[in-house]
Enzyme design. Structure first.
Site, PDB file in Angstrom:
ATOM      1  N   GLU A   1       0.774  -1.238  -0.048  1.00 49.79           N
ATOM      2  CA  GLU A   1       0.031   0.093   0.016  1.00 49.79           C
ATOM      3  C   GLU A   1       0.950   1.232   0.119  1.00 49.79           C
ATOM      4  O   GLU A   1       2.011   1.395   0.461  1.00 49.79           O
ATOM      5  CB  GLU A   1      -0.767   0.199   1.334  1.00 49.79           C
ATOM      6  CG  GLU A   1      -1.957  -0.802   1.387  1.00 49.79           C
ATOM      7  CD  GLU A   1      -2.532  -0.483   2.927  1.00 49.79           C
ATOM      8  OE1 GLU A   1      -3.324  -1.474   3.199  1.00 49.79           O
ATOM      9  OE2 GLU A   1      -2.723   0.556   3.196  1.00 49.79           O
TER      10      GLU A   1
ATOM     11  N   CYS B   1       3.032   8.676   1.260  1.00 50.55           N
ATOM     12  CA  CYS B   1       3.591   7.759   2.166  1.00 50.55           C
ATOM     13  C   CYS B   1       3.761   6.395   1.571  1.00 50.55           C
ATOM     14  O   CYS B   1       3.131   5.711   1.033  1.00 50.55           O
ATOM     15  CB  CYS B   1       2.508   7.604   3.020  1.00 50.55           C
ATOM     16  SG  CYS B   1       2.872   6.558   4.484  1.00 50.55           S
TER      17      CYS B   1
ATOM     18  N   CYS C   1       5.330  -7.067   8.037  1.00 52.39           N
ATOM     19  CA  CYS C   1       6.196  -6.262   9.049  1.00 52.39           C
ATOM     20  C   CYS C   1       6.543  -7.301  10.096  1.00 52.39           C
ATOM     21  O   CYS C   1       5.429  -8.064  10.575  1.00 52.39           O
ATOM     22  CB  CYS C   1       5.658  -4.950   9.610  1.00 52.39           C
ATOM     23  SG  CYS C   1       6.953  -3.963  10.635  1.00 52.39           S
TER      24      CYS C   1
ATOM     25  N   CYS D   1       3.933  -4.434  16.371  1.00 54.45           N
ATOM     26  CA  CYS D   1       3.173  -3.303  17.048  1.00 54.45           C
ATOM     27  C   CYS D   1       1.743  -3.673  17.162  1.00 54.45           C
ATOM     28  O   CYS D   1       1.183  -4.035  16.292  1.00 54.45           O
ATOM     29  CB  CYS D   1       3.573  -1.994  16.184  1.00 54.45           C
ATOM     30  SG  CYS D   1       5.268  -1.484  16.243  1.00 54.45           S
TER      31      CYS D   1
ATOM     32  N   CYS E   1      -1.221  -2.178  14.867  1.00 53.56           N
ATOM     33  CA  CYS E   1      -0.888  -2.066  13.540  1.00 53.56           C
ATOM     34  C   CYS E   1      -1.438  -3.372  12.746  1.00 53.56           C
ATOM     35  O   CYS E   1      -1.060  -4.428  13.045  1.00 53.56           O
ATOM     36  CB  CYS E   1       0.405  -2.050  13.315  1.00 53.56           C
ATOM     37  SG  CYS E   1       1.142  -1.870  11.675  1.00 53.56           S
TER      38      CYS E   1
ATOM     39  N   CYS F   1      -3.058   1.667   8.387  1.00 53.71           N
ATOM     40  CA  CYS F   1      -2.292   1.228   7.600  1.00 53.71           C
ATOM     41  C   CYS F   1      -2.041  -0.380   7.485  1.00 53.71           C
ATOM     42  O   CYS F   1      -2.122  -1.085   8.422  1.00 53.71           O
ATOM     43  CB  CYS F   1      -0.789   1.742   8.097  1.00 53.71           C
ATOM     44  SG  CYS F   1       0.620   0.939   7.628  1.00 53.71           S
TER      45      CYS F   1
HETATM   46  S1  SF4 Z   1       3.663   0.184  13.024  1.00 52.29           S
HETATM   47 FE1  SF4 Z   1       3.243  -1.478  11.983  1.00 52.29          FE
HETATM   48  S2  SF4 Z   1       4.558  -1.411   9.887  1.00 52.29           S
HETATM   49 FE2  SF4 Z   1       5.332   0.206  11.419  1.00 52.29          FE
HETATM   50  S3  SF4 Z   1       6.916  -0.945  12.724  1.00 52.29           S
HETATM   51 FE3  SF4 Z   1       5.120  -1.292  13.880  1.00 52.29          FE
HETATM   52  S4  SF4 Z   1       4.255  -3.270  13.019  1.00 52.29           S
HETATM   53 FE4  SF4 Z   1       5.708  -2.405  11.430  1.00 52.29          FE
END
Ligand code: SF4
Length: 345
Positions: free
Chosen positions: A94, A107, A114, A118, A121, A335
């Site tokens: 994306e 962006c 990932c 987090c 997320c 996101c």
């Molecule tokens: S916010 Fe999401 S994309 Fe960014 S580092 Fe943390 S887990 Fe990864």
């Protein structure tokens, strides 16, 4: 050269060496580099100032990668656009275009998925699939610029992925996009967002690439941060802040702290006091971000009035702080959610 080389990832110096390797004069590299990074040629056939023989040779040895647009959502409120792109191996990523009074900002993603975990997320739910190459990062900027018919003024590396977990490709991308002989984007107009990979914050500080570095802080104490960002078990808050101070001392770039506001987690008056004490004395700015609800997670955003009150408490303590303007509210979603719903389909 056995396999075709991705020519968009080559710096001008590397391209000079490549030309010699295929029996061409090194000055040809400058012409080709300009075709790629000034005129944004999408094929060797467009490079009409080169001889047919050279174009054929390039075709045989190199490739110019591109992205396929799968979906574009456009906000009726402010023109924000979300793009879902397919990479050449079929993976999807994306990117987002945002319109500001000073121009367009893009962006981009730095990884497919990932692995940072987090808690709020959506990008991390399926883990990391692979790193993006420098040209895959660049192609997001170029493709959006092409579709918008405008030059991109700002780039934010804050989409899916942790850019400092894909360090070499990130640095290569920054060198190419900031090259005065090529894309010519000012490095000062680029923001790299990290959740705090300490050794690579130090490494980036020493690269001589003065981009803005934004730390995903999200909590005012180590204990609270651990609940939101598992990576903070590995890199603890004091050492992350020390690394950010080092970054500032080497680049002179003011530090940005991203702070996702999560209901019942991090926006109480006590949190404001702790946060102000934590960053006091640092040349920094705090961006408060009302968290986007993610279906698979229980986090909710606080009431707008609570976020305003939190901002005022920080301001009263002398901290530079803003609440991030929400872009594309009607096409919102955290996101990584567009990609997730595409994969589920
Ligand atoms: S916010 Fe999401 S994309 Fe960014 S580092 Fe943390 S887990 Fe990864």
């Amino acid at each position: 050269m056995s396999e075709k080389t991705d020519i968009l990832t080559r710096t001008l110096e590397e391209l000079k060496a490549d030309m010699e390797e295929i029996g061409e004069k090194s000055f040809r590299a400058k012409q080709i580099y300009e075709w790629l990074h000034v005129h944004h040629a999408g094929s060797f056939g467009e490079m009409t100032s080169l001889s047919k023989a050279l174009r054929e040779k390039l075709e045989k040895n190199f490739e110019i990668p591109s992205l396929r647009t799968l979906e574009v959502l456009t906000s009726r409120i402010d023109g924000t656009r979300k793009y879902l792109f397919a990479l050449e191996d079929g993976n999807v990523i994306e990117s987002v275009l945002m319109r500001y009074s000073y121009g367009i900002s893009v962006c981009i993603s730095s990884q497919v998925g990932c692995r940072m975990g987090c808690r709020f997320c959506a990008s991390t739910i399926g883990g990391r699939v692979r790193d993006l190459t420098a040209s895959e990062m660049l192609c997001q900027v170029l493709e959006i610029s092409r579709q918008a018919g405008e030059r991109v003024g700002h780039v934010v590396i804050m989409g899916s992925g942790e850019p400092l977990d894909n360090y070499d490709n990130l640095v290569r991308f920054l060198r190419i996009i900031g090259d005065p002989d090529g894309e010519r984007l000012s490095l000062r107009d680029i923001t790299v967002s990290t959740c705090g990979i300490v050794p690579n914050i130090y490494a980036l500080a020493d690269e001589g690439l003065p981009v803005t570095l934004a730390l995903s802080l999200h909590a005012p104490s180590q204990e609270k941060r651990e609940r939101l960002l598992p990576i903070s078990l590995k890199y603890q808050l004091p050492e992350v802040l020390e690394a950010m101070q080092y970054y500032f001392s080497k680049t002179g770039r003011r530090i940005t702290f991203e702070y996702s506001c999560v209901e019942g987690e991090n926006t109480s008056p006590e949190d404001a006091v702790m946060l102000a004490d934590l960053v006091r004395g640092m040349n920094c700015h705090i961006n408060l971000i009302p968290v986007n609800p993610v279906e698979e997670r229980a986090f909710r955003r606080p009431d707008r009035r609570d976020i305003e009150a939190f901002r005022r408490m920080l301001e009263k303590r002398g901290i530079s702080v803003t609440i991030r303007r929400e872009m594309g509210r009607d096409i919102n979603g955290a996101c990584g959610q567009l990609r997730r719903s595409y994969l589920e389909k």
